[in-house]
Design a protein around this motif. Structure first.
Motif, PDB file in Angstrom:
ATOM      1  N   LEU A 141      25.656  17.913  49.243  1.00 23.24           N
ATOM      2  CA  LEU A 141      27.013  18.120  48.165  1.00 23.24           C
ATOM      3  C   LEU A 141      28.203  18.452  49.000  1.00 23.24           C
ATOM      4  CD1 LEU A 141      25.331  20.081  45.272  1.00 23.24           C
ATOM      5  CD2 LEU A 141      26.194  17.912  45.302  1.00 23.24           C
ATOM      6  N   SER A 142      28.182  19.361  50.143  1.00 21.40           N
ATOM      7  CA  SER A 142      29.366  19.503  50.893  1.00 21.40           C
ATOM      8  C   SER A 142      29.702  18.199  51.322  1.00 21.40           C
ATOM      9  CB  SER A 142      28.967  20.398  51.886  1.00 21.40           C
ATOM     10  OG  SER A 142      28.591  21.663  51.151  1.00 21.40           O
ATOM     11  N   GLY A 143      28.971  17.374  52.008  1.00 20.85           N
ATOM     12  CA  GLY A 143      29.405  16.134  52.642  1.00 20.85           C
ATOM     13  C   GLY A 143      29.912  15.024  51.686  1.00 20.85           C
ATOM     14  N   VAL A 144      29.485  15.015  50.365  1.00 18.61           N
ATOM     15  CA  VAL A 144      29.698  14.122  49.429  1.00 18.61           C
ATOM     16  C   VAL A 144      31.166  14.521  49.112  1.00 18.61           C
ATOM     17  CG1 VAL A 144      29.470  13.466  47.179  1.00 18.61           C
ATOM     18  CG2 VAL A 144      27.756  13.374  48.496  1.00 18.61           C
ATOM     19  N   PHE A 145      31.495  15.911  48.781  1.00 20.25           N
ATOM     20  CA  PHE A 145      32.647  16.546  48.156  1.00 20.25           C
ATOM     21  C   PHE A 145      33.775  16.316  49.584  1.00 20.25           C
ATOM     22  CE2 PHE A 145      35.824  20.036  48.223  1.00 20.25           C
ATOM     23  CZ  PHE A 145      36.185  19.539  46.993  1.00 20.25           C
ATOM     24  N   LEU A 146      33.380  16.486  50.935  1.00 23.72           N
ATOM     25  CA  LEU A 146      34.330  16.248  51.812  1.00 23.72           C
ATOM     26  C   LEU A 146      34.647  14.671  52.048  1.00 23.72           C
ATOM     27  CD1 LEU A 146      33.275  18.929  54.424  1.00 23.72           C
ATOM     28  CD2 LEU A 146      35.183  18.824  53.024  1.00 23.72           C
ATOM     29  N   GLY A 147      33.701  13.910  52.081  1.00 25.79           N
ATOM     30  CA  GLY A 147      33.815  12.374  52.176  1.00 25.79           C
ATOM     31  C   GLY A 147      34.680  12.039  51.046  1.00 25.79           C
ATOM     32  N   SER A 148      34.448  12.306  49.848  1.00 29.70           N
ATOM     33  CA  SER A 148      35.534  11.767  49.045  1.00 29.70           C
ATOM     34  C   SER A 148      36.871  12.415  48.930  1.00 29.70           C
ATOM     35  CB  SER A 148      35.067  12.304  47.394  1.00 29.70           C
ATOM     36  OG  SER A 148      34.907  13.630  47.366  1.00 29.70           O
ATOM     37  N   ALA A 149      36.940  13.581  49.476  1.00 33.44           N
ATOM     38  CA  ALA A 149      38.441  14.223  49.750  1.00 33.44           C
ATOM     39  C   ALA A 149      39.173  13.270  50.726  1.00 33.44           C
ATOM     40  CB  ALA A 149      38.321  15.606  50.245  1.00 33.44           C
ATOM     41  N   VAL A 150      38.180  13.057  51.907  1.00 33.46           N
ATOM     42  CA  VAL A 150      38.915  11.968  52.851  1.00 33.46           C
ATOM     43  C   VAL A 150      39.207  10.687  52.397  1.00 33.46           C
ATOM     44  CG1 VAL A 150      38.369  10.904  55.150  1.00 33.46           C
ATOM     45  CG2 VAL A 150      37.865  13.381  54.852  1.00 33.46           C
ATOM     46  N   LEU A 151      38.205  10.199  51.459  1.00 37.29           N
ATOM     47  CA  LEU A 151      38.450   8.594  50.885  1.00 37.29           C
ATOM     48  C   LEU A 151      39.378   8.475  49.889  1.00 37.29           C
ATOM     49  CD1 LEU A 151      34.723   7.568  51.421  1.00 37.29           C
ATOM     50  CD2 LEU A 151      36.670   6.986  52.948  1.00 37.29           C
ATOM     51  N   ILE A 152      40.117   9.387  49.177  1.00 37.93           N
ATOM     52  CA  ILE A 152      40.690   9.527  47.963  1.00 37.93           C
ATOM     53  C   ILE A 152      41.910   8.849  48.299  1.00 37.93           C
ATOM     54  CG2 ILE A 152      41.747  11.685  48.053  1.00 37.93           C
ATOM     55  CD1 ILE A 152      41.339  11.843  45.071  1.00 37.93           C
ATOM     56  N   GLU A 153      42.609   9.136  49.299  1.00 36.40           N
ATOM     57  CA  GLU A 153      43.877   8.378  49.802  1.00 36.40           C
ATOM     58  C   GLU A 153      43.726   6.950  49.827  1.00 36.40           C
ATOM     59  OE1 GLU A 153      47.536   8.668  49.139  1.00 36.40           O
ATOM     60  OE2 GLU A 153      46.596  10.499  49.023  1.00 36.40           O
TER      61      GLU A 153
ATOM     62  N   LEU B 201      31.952  10.158  44.523  1.00 35.08           N
ATOM     63  CA  LEU B 201      31.877  11.509  44.333  1.00 35.08           C
ATOM     64  C   LEU B 201      30.516  11.878  43.308  1.00 35.08           C
ATOM     65  CD1 LEU B 201      32.428  14.752  44.664  1.00 35.08           C
ATOM     66  CD2 LEU B 201      34.080  14.136  43.181  1.00 35.08           C
ATOM     67  N   PHE B 202      30.896  11.282  42.247  1.00 30.25           N
ATOM     68  CA  PHE B 202      29.761  11.434  41.179  1.00 30.25           C
ATOM     69  C   PHE B 202      28.617  10.737  41.309  1.00 30.25           C
ATOM     70  CE2 PHE B 202      33.911  11.271  38.417  1.00 30.25           C
ATOM     71  CZ  PHE B 202      34.025  12.509  38.094  1.00 30.25           C
ATOM     72  N   TRP B 203      28.532   9.741  42.029  1.00 28.18           N
ATOM     73  CA  TRP B 203      27.214   9.191  42.351  1.00 28.18           C
ATOM     74  C   TRP B 203      26.693  10.202  43.339  1.00 28.18           C
ATOM     75  CZ3 TRP B 203      25.442   7.086  47.117  1.00 28.18           C
ATOM     76  CH2 TRP B 203      24.139   6.729  47.178  1.00 28.18           C
ATOM     77  N   GLY B 204      27.187  10.283  44.267  1.00 28.57           N
ATOM     78  CA  GLY B 204      26.719  11.111  45.537  1.00 28.57           C
ATOM     79  C   GLY B 204      26.164  12.581  44.973  1.00 28.57           C
ATOM     80  N   ALA B 205      27.007  13.215  44.190  1.00 35.18           N
ATOM     81  CA  ALA B 205      26.378  14.503  43.472  1.00 35.18           C
ATOM     82  C   ALA B 205      25.193  14.200  42.738  1.00 35.18           C
ATOM     83  CB  ALA B 205      27.587  15.078  42.640  1.00 35.18           C
ATOM     84  N   ALA B 206      25.008  13.241  42.052  1.00 31.67           N
ATOM     85  CA  ALA B 206      23.907  12.961  41.360  1.00 31.67           C
ATOM     86  C   ALA B 206      22.844  12.692  42.243  1.00 31.67           C
ATOM     87  CB  ALA B 206      24.063  11.730  40.381  1.00 31.67           C
ATOM     88  N   PHE B 207      22.942  12.123  43.329  1.00 35.63           N
ATOM     89  CA  PHE B 207      21.826  11.656  44.287  1.00 35.63           C
ATOM     90  C   PHE B 207      21.503  12.853  45.080  1.00 35.63           C
ATOM     91  CE2 PHE B 207      20.387  10.786  48.682  1.00 35.63           C
ATOM     92  CZ  PHE B 207      19.427   9.435  48.446  1.00 35.63           C
ATOM     93  N   ALA B 208      22.438  13.829  45.572  1.00 38.22           N
ATOM     94  CA  ALA B 208      22.103  15.001  46.102  1.00 38.22           C
ATOM     95  C   ALA B 208      21.438  16.109  45.248  1.00 38.22           C
ATOM     96  CB  ALA B 208      23.436  15.964  46.731  1.00 38.22           C
ATOM     97  N   LEU B 209      21.665  15.998  43.816  1.00 32.37           N
ATOM     98  CA  LEU B 209      20.988  16.984  42.988  1.00 32.37           C
ATOM     99  C   LEU B 209      19.448  16.430  42.450  1.00 32.37           C
ATOM    100  CD1 LEU B 209      24.012  18.238  41.085  1.00 32.37           C
ATOM    101  CD2 LEU B 209      22.513  19.223  42.564  1.00 32.37           C
ATOM    102  N   GLY B 210      19.110  15.100  43.185  1.00 36.89           N
ATOM    103  CA  GLY B 210      17.858  14.705  42.663  1.00 36.89           C
ATOM    104  C   GLY B 210      17.587  13.259  41.977  1.00 36.89           C
ATOM    105  N   SER B 211      18.817  12.737  41.287  1.00 34.13           N
ATOM    106  CA  SER B 211      18.427  11.573  40.566  1.00 34.13           C
ATOM    107  C   SER B 211      18.424  10.377  41.634  1.00 34.13           C
ATOM    108  CB  SER B 211      19.891  11.268  39.844  1.00 34.13           C
ATOM    109  OG  SER B 211      19.764  10.155  38.987  1.00 34.13           O
TER     110      SER B 211
END
Length: 185
Positions: free
Chosen positions: A114-126, A137-147
């Protein structure tokens, strides 16, 4: 008949047991750490709010400093009340959730993902824009939480991201970077 044993004398400062006693006193009052954190946040918020550069012309009784000052004062009050409660012997209840096993260790893999997905989206947003970075971010969070639904998760993430972008950028007037995809759409 057995002889009663003498209890050990209480530790005095300077004896080897004194640090252990202080450490156990702190351990029993660990909520004081939360109180110190809230106090530091309250001071930070108030300092930032009171040193904020504000335009002199104001249209009403509530200016840009009002909410941060109220939040800062609230943090200081909560920190003080929590410290008083802890020092009087109050303790927080251990969480007894129905599906939480408190004996299990933390799931650090999920936290790191989750930390990696969050930081990655922060870097990629610009460079990519909010719609693409938000979908990741949404897909990575779902994947990290088990979906693991590869057929629907990316689609749901894209719809959520586009909806969020439209809501904030178009309806609420909060400018978000559109990225190269918004030039096409």
């Amino acid at each position: 008949m057995t002889k009663p044993t003498a209890s050990p004398p209480p530790s005095t400062p300077g004896t080897p047991d004194a640090p252990h006693t202080f450490r156990s006193w702190l351990h029993d009052r660990s909520e004081l750490g939360v109180s110190v954190l809230l106090l530091a946040l309250g001071v930070l918020v108030l300092t930032d709010a009171l040193t904020m550069d504000v335009d002199i012309t104001q249209r009403g009784p509530v200016g840009p400093r009002t909410v941060p000052v109220v939040v800062g004062i609230g943090l200081l009050i909560v920190a003080t009340l929590l410290a008083i409660d802890v020092l009087r012997g109050g303790r927080g209840q251990a969480e007894a959730g129905e599906d939480i096993d408190l004996t299990e260790p933390a799931d650090w893999r999920t936290v790191l993902l989750l930390s990696g997905v969050f930081l990655g989206s922060a870097v990629l947003i610009e460079p990519l824009g909010f719609p693409a970075a938000g979908a990741l971010l949404f897909w990575g969070a779902a994947f990290a939480l088990g979906s693991r639904r590869a057929d629907r998760d990316p689609l749901i993430a894209a719809v959520l991201s586009l909806f969020t972008y439209a809501l904030f950028d178009k309806l609420l007037g909060v400018p978000l970077p559109g990225g190269p995809l918004m030039g096409v759409l």
